[in-house]
Design an enzyme around this catalytic site. Structure first.
Site, PDB file in Angstrom:
ATOM      1  N   GLU A  64      -1.385   8.931  -7.859  1.00 30.56           N
ATOM      2  CA  GLU A  64      -1.261   9.242  -9.076  1.00 30.56           C
ATOM      3  C   GLU A  64      -0.265   7.905  -9.680  1.00 30.56           C
ATOM      4  O   GLU A  64       0.959   8.193  -9.680  1.00 30.56           O
ATOM      5  CB  GLU A  64      -0.766  10.594  -9.464  1.00 30.56           C
ATOM      6  N   HIS A 100       5.224  15.860  -7.544  1.00 31.78           N
ATOM      7  CA  HIS A 100       4.531  15.454  -8.549  1.00 31.78           C
ATOM      8  C   HIS A 100       5.381  14.558  -9.458  1.00 31.78           C
ATOM      9  O   HIS A 100       6.755  14.916  -9.540  1.00 31.78           O
ATOM     10  CB  HIS A 100       3.757  16.559  -9.527  1.00 31.78           C
ATOM     11  N   GLY A 128      -1.721  11.095 -17.876  1.00 33.70           N
ATOM     12  CA  GLY A 128      -1.466  11.614 -19.291  1.00 33.70           C
ATOM     13  C   GLY A 128      -1.692  10.581 -20.376  1.00 33.70           C
ATOM     14  O   GLY A 128      -1.351  10.834 -21.781  1.00 33.70           O
ATOM     15  N   SER A 183      -5.631  10.482 -15.641  1.00 31.28           N
ATOM     16  CA  SER A 183      -6.586  10.291 -16.743  1.00 31.28           C
ATOM     17  C   SER A 183      -8.060  10.448 -16.338  1.00 31.28           C
ATOM     18  O   SER A 183      -8.861   9.801 -16.713  1.00 31.28           O
ATOM     19  CB  SER A 183      -6.157   8.914 -17.459  1.00 31.28           C
ATOM     20  N   GLU A 226       6.074  14.262 -12.407  1.00 33.44           N
ATOM     21  CA  GLU A 226       6.653  14.743 -13.623  1.00 33.44           C
ATOM     22  C   GLU A 226       7.990  15.734 -12.919  1.00 33.44           C
ATOM     23  O   GLU A 226       8.929  15.891 -13.755  1.00 33.44           O
ATOM     24  CB  GLU A 226       5.707  15.836 -14.385  1.00 33.44           C
ATOM     25  N   ASN A 280      -4.859  20.616 -11.805  1.00 27.05           N
ATOM     26  CA  ASN A 280      -3.383  20.975 -12.064  1.00 27.05           C
ATOM     27  C   ASN A 280      -3.108  21.432 -13.523  1.00 27.05           C
ATOM     28  O   ASN A 280      -3.356  20.469 -14.149  1.00 27.05           O
ATOM     29  CB  ASN A 280      -2.697  19.747 -11.844  1.00 27.05           C
ATOM     30  N   TRP A 281      -3.085  22.389 -13.772  1.00 20.93           N
ATOM     31  CA  TRP A 281      -3.051  22.993 -15.190  1.00 20.93           C
ATOM     32  C   TRP A 281      -1.640  22.795 -15.844  1.00 20.93           C
ATOM     33  O   TRP A 281      -1.347  22.761 -16.735  1.00 20.93           O
ATOM     34  CB  TRP A 281      -2.876  24.513 -15.185  1.00 20.93           C
ATOM     35  N   LYS A 282      -0.584  22.368 -14.806  1.00 20.42           N
ATOM     36  CA  LYS A 282       0.886  22.152 -15.268  1.00 20.42           C
ATOM     37  C   LYS A 282       1.394  23.128 -15.969  1.00 20.42           C
ATOM     38  O   LYS A 282       1.099  24.294 -15.584  1.00 20.42           O
ATOM     39  CB  LYS A 282       0.909  20.763 -16.214  1.00 20.42           C
TER      40      LYS A 282
HETATM   41  P1  13P Z   1      -3.952  13.699 -16.582  1.00 18.12           P
HETATM   42  O1  13P Z   1      -5.236  14.092 -15.868  1.00 18.12           O
HETATM   43  O2  13P Z   1      -3.543  14.469 -17.566  1.00 18.12           O
HETATM   44  O3  13P Z   1      -3.729  12.249 -16.746  1.00 18.12           O
HETATM   45  O4  13P Z   1      -2.721  14.505 -15.262  1.00 18.12           O
HETATM   46  C1  13P Z   1      -2.915  13.992 -13.890  1.00 18.12           C
HETATM   47  C2  13P Z   1      -1.908  14.540 -13.197  1.00 18.12           C
HETATM   48  O5  13P Z   1      -0.892  14.534 -13.449  1.00 18.12           O
HETATM   49  C3  13P Z   1      -2.243  15.353 -12.226  1.00 18.12           C
HETATM   50  O6  13P Z   1      -1.492  15.971 -11.281  1.00 18.12           O
END
Ligand code: 13P
Length: 261
Positions: free
Chosen positions: A167, A95, A173, A212, A97, A9-11
């Site tokens: 998640e 997600h 993060g 993470s 976020e 997931n590159w966000k």
């Molecule tokens: P991280 O791997 O940066 O913690 O992010 C996880 C995430 O949100 C995957 O969708």
């Protein structure tokens, strides 16, 4: 045995030049790794680029959100049919976020889930609790509620062709991943919940862990019985880390085989 799945997931990261480098590096090292399915979920503008680079390879691609609507006057939205135009086969739904920043309701998320399936795109449904909810011991209740809206509206059978990603919000993060036991316990809960209504769907459902994940903790997490892969944020932006996580997934498959025989 369910085949392991590792999703990047590159966000909101990347640009044309960096993406080219990253995808080429993924391909150089992952194209012979047949034991694991690999997917990259890119920002919308790079779907075309992902398609150009990844078509006819072993790596699939997808997006990080879709509209719940089919078509129409929805400024700024992107439909499931549009993802199809660019060959996307997966989409991340709900997600945290997005759910927090854009106030997505469970009802919206459920509609998006079905909308993706309607167009042959596999939804990756994100569920998970906050730290306060975990400390209060209500994490299973929270995750159950996130699943219930879909189960009660569409039935548990829709999970046969879906992916759920656990998640925990406190792990995203933060560098503080859930332990293998914490994650396994929630994954088992999720699978049992689906199995109460549809055993076959529960057996074929892939449940990923996200939060993470890094090359160091991947082996332990991915070796857990109900952890079918990972949803990788930060470490997917480093080809070396991402490739190592994919190999850890393959290794955990082999470990599971050894235990089985
Ligand atoms: P991280 O791997 O940066 O913690 O992010 C996880 C995430 O949100 C995957 O969708």
């Amino acid at each position: 045995m369910r085949k392991k799945l590792v999703v990047a997931n590159w966000k909101m990261h990347g640009n044309l030049a960096l993406n080219q480098q990253l995808l080429s590096a993924y391909l150089a090292q992952l194209s012979t790794l047949n034991e694991v399915d690999v997917v990259v979920c890119v920002p919308y503008p790079y779907l075309y680029q992902a398609q150009q680079i990844l078509q006819n390879t072993s790596i699939a691609w997808g997006a990080q959100n879709i509209s719940k609507a089919e078509v129409g006057a929805f400024t700024g939205e992107v439909s499931a049919a549009m993802l199809n135009d660019f060959g996307a086969s997966y989409v991340i739904i709900g997600h945290s976020e997005r759910a927090t920043a854009y106030c997505e309701s469970d009802e919206n998320i459920a509609t998006k889930f079905i909308q993706a399936q309607k167009h042959g795109i596999t939804p990756i449904l994100c569920v998970g609790e906050t730290l306060i909810e975990r400390e209060a011991g209500v994490m299973q209740m929270v995750v159950a509620k996130q699943l219930d809206t879909i189960i009660n509206t569409y039935g548990a059978s829709v999970f046969a062709k879906a992916v759920v990603s656990y998640e925990p919000i406190w792990a995203i993060g933060t560098g503080l991943a859930a332990s293998g036991e914490q994650a396994q316990s929630m994954h088992e809960f999720i699978r049992n919940k689906i199995a109460e209504q549809d055993i076959e769907a529960a057996q074929s459902l892939k449940i990923l862990y996200g939060g993470s994940v890094n090359p160091q903790n991947a082996v332990q997490l991915l070796a857990m019985q109900d952890i079918d892969g990972g949803l990788i944020g930060k470490c997917s932006l480093s080809a070396k880390d991402f490739v190592e996580i994919c190999f850890a997934a393959a290794q955990s498959n082999a470990t599971a085989q050894l235990i089985k025989f």
